[in-house]
Design an enzyme around this catalytic site. Structure first.
Site, PDB file in Angstrom:
ATOM      1  CE  LYS A 159      -4.289   1.181   2.388  1.00 44.63           C
ATOM      2  NZ  LYS A 159      -5.126   1.444   1.227  1.00 44.63           N
TER       3      LYS A 159
HETATM    4  N1  PPE Z   1      -7.892  -1.477  -3.044  1.00 44.92           N
HETATM    5  C1  PPE Z   1      -7.324  -0.262  -2.841  1.00 44.92           C
HETATM    6  C2  PPE Z   1      -6.666   0.420  -3.974  1.00 44.92           C
HETATM    7  C3  PPE Z   1      -7.371   0.299  -1.569  1.00 44.92           C
HETATM    8  O1  PPE Z   1      -6.807   1.492  -1.366  1.00 44.92           O
HETATM    9  C4  PPE Z   1      -8.032  -0.369  -0.515  1.00 44.92           C
HETATM   10  C5  PPE Z   1      -8.125   0.241   0.855  1.00 44.92           C
HETATM   11  C6  PPE Z   1      -8.595  -1.642  -0.783  1.00 44.92           C
HETATM   12  C7  PPE Z   1      -8.495  -2.157  -2.064  1.00 44.92           C
HETATM   13  C8  PPE Z   1      -9.253  -2.463   0.294  1.00 44.92           C
HETATM   14  O2  PPE Z   1      -8.291  -2.934   1.212  1.00 44.92           O
HETATM   15  P1  PPE Z   1      -8.662  -3.283   2.721  1.00 44.92           P
HETATM   16  O3  PPE Z   1      -8.912  -2.000   3.414  1.00 44.92           O
HETATM   17  O4  PPE Z   1      -7.487  -4.000   3.222  1.00 44.92           O
HETATM   18  O5  PPE Z   1      -9.897  -4.129   2.679  1.00 44.92           O
HETATM   19  N2  PPE Z   1      -8.222   1.648   0.875  1.00 44.92           N
HETATM   20  C9  PPE Z   1      -7.980   2.335   2.126  1.00 44.92           C
HETATM   21  C10 PPE Z   1      -7.732   3.815   1.925  1.00 44.92           C
HETATM   22  C11 PPE Z   1      -8.849   4.657   1.479  1.00 44.92           C
HETATM   23  C12 PPE Z   1      -8.497   6.147   1.422  1.00 44.92           C
HETATM   24  O6  PPE Z   1      -9.233   6.886   0.738  1.00 44.92           O
HETATM   25  O7  PPE Z   1      -7.549   6.580   2.098  1.00 44.92           O
HETATM   26  C13 PPE Z   1      -9.034   2.019   3.171  1.00 44.92           C
HETATM   27  O8  PPE Z   1     -10.115   1.519   2.865  1.00 44.92           O
HETATM   28  O9  PPE Z   1      -8.749   2.239   4.343  1.00 44.92           O
END
Ligand code: PPE
Length: 311
Positions: A159
């Protein structure tokens, strides 16, 4: 969006206004850093708890490994620091943002072999990621003109802060066009994920989610996969195209911030069948309700060790 007044910065809890960083911060210039997004929830039995904290901090440490950055904190240190930060802010329910980046040091692309790294944890209160209407009635998506970069350009298992320019461009384009969120394709034209969420579709009782090749390996995605397997659904981790998703019975997004967000429309086409055209479908609605119960400790059959109490 109330912010926590206290932050954890390089091992100490400080008032947020005292945690200052330099304009010479390498991570600010080149986006060389990584972050996490975690949520804490008020529990049915009282108090607050952080959902899947260990898994988020494992991914945070893996992001540091991908960037070849060394930080002097163990998984357990980061878990403890998160709990301490929530306590210092008096939050039982909040969003939690760990971040690390190459700190003030020599500028230029090369940060050196052992660059200085700052590590911080911040909290704020965050409601529905795609708005209250999107969360309850379903959000509207648009296939983006931006694509997810090839797997050798973006490190999809991390990330990584700089990679989010792609997400910000896609999100702003979708909002400017009147949609709630963007859906990005991969370089071959298959669906990947939203700007900050993973993607699921359901058709004829079969649940599909996009493969891990060009998406973030979402922790909510994994929670949802475990949930459906537990209930005996067939779940496929496979590529699919935009015309396939237009014809889905149900579509939803998953993410820590977005939680379970139903999708009612994609590219001006209402999603669903029968009584559920343009509305959240029945499997999505039940998942959303169960996810909300799970994170509040009301469904102990799912991941007994997924909740770290804030004590
Ligand atoms: N894809 C992306 C690109 C992504 O950023 C997230 C989380 C996910 C999938 C889902 O991952 P998870 O949270 O592990 O289920 N995005 C984070 C950031 C959002 C933001 O705007 O800042 C979040 O959901 O916390």
């Amino acid at each position: 969006m109330a912010r926590g007044t206290q932050v954890w910065f390089n091992g100490k809890i400080l008032p947020a206004e005292n945690a200052k960083i330099s304009l010479f911060t390498h991570g600010l210039h080149y986006g060389y850093g990584a972050f996490e997004g975690i949520r804490a929830y008020k529990q049915k039995k009282g108090g607050g708890a952080v959902f899947r904290l260990k898994e988020h901090m494992e991914r945070f440490l893996e992001s540091a490994k991908i960037l070849d950055l060394k930080i002097p904190y163990s998984l357990n240190d980061l878990v403890q620091a998160t709990v301490e930060t929530c306590k210092a802010n008096g939050f039982e329910e909040c969003y939690i943002r760990p971040i690390l980046y190459v700190a003030d040091g020599p500028l230029g692309v090369n940060p050196g072999t052992t660059p200085p790294v700052d590590v911080a944890i911040l909290n704020w209160e965050w409601g529905s990621y795609l708005g209250d209407e999107g969360a309850s009635l379903g959000a509207k998506l648009k296939i983006s003109s931006f694509i997810r970069p090839h797997v050798n350009s973006s490190m999809t298992k991390g990330k990584i802060t700089g990679q989010y320019v792609n997400s910000v461009l896609a999100k702003r384009e979708a909002i400017a066009a009147g949609f709630d969120e963007a859906l990005l394709l991969d370089p071959e034209g298959y669906l990947t994920e939203g700007s900050g969420e993973n993607l699921f579709m359901i058709r004829n009782g079969v649940i599909k989610t996009t493969p891990l090749t060009s998406i973030l390996s979402g922790i909510t995605r994994q929670t949802v996969l475990d949930y459906f397997k537990h209930l005996g659904y067939e779940v496929k981790d496979t590529r699919f195209t935009r015309d396939e998703i237009w014809c889905a019975d149900e579509v939803f997004l998953t993410g820590t911030a977005a939680e379970i967000t139903p999708i009612r429309e994609i590219d001006y086409r209402p999603i669903g069948r029968g009584d559920h055209v343009g509305k959240p479908g029945p499997i999505t609605a039940k998942l959303k309700k169960d996810y909300s119960a799970m994170v509040r400790g009301e469904l102990p059959e799912y991941g007994r060790d997924w909740l770290t109490p804030i004590v």
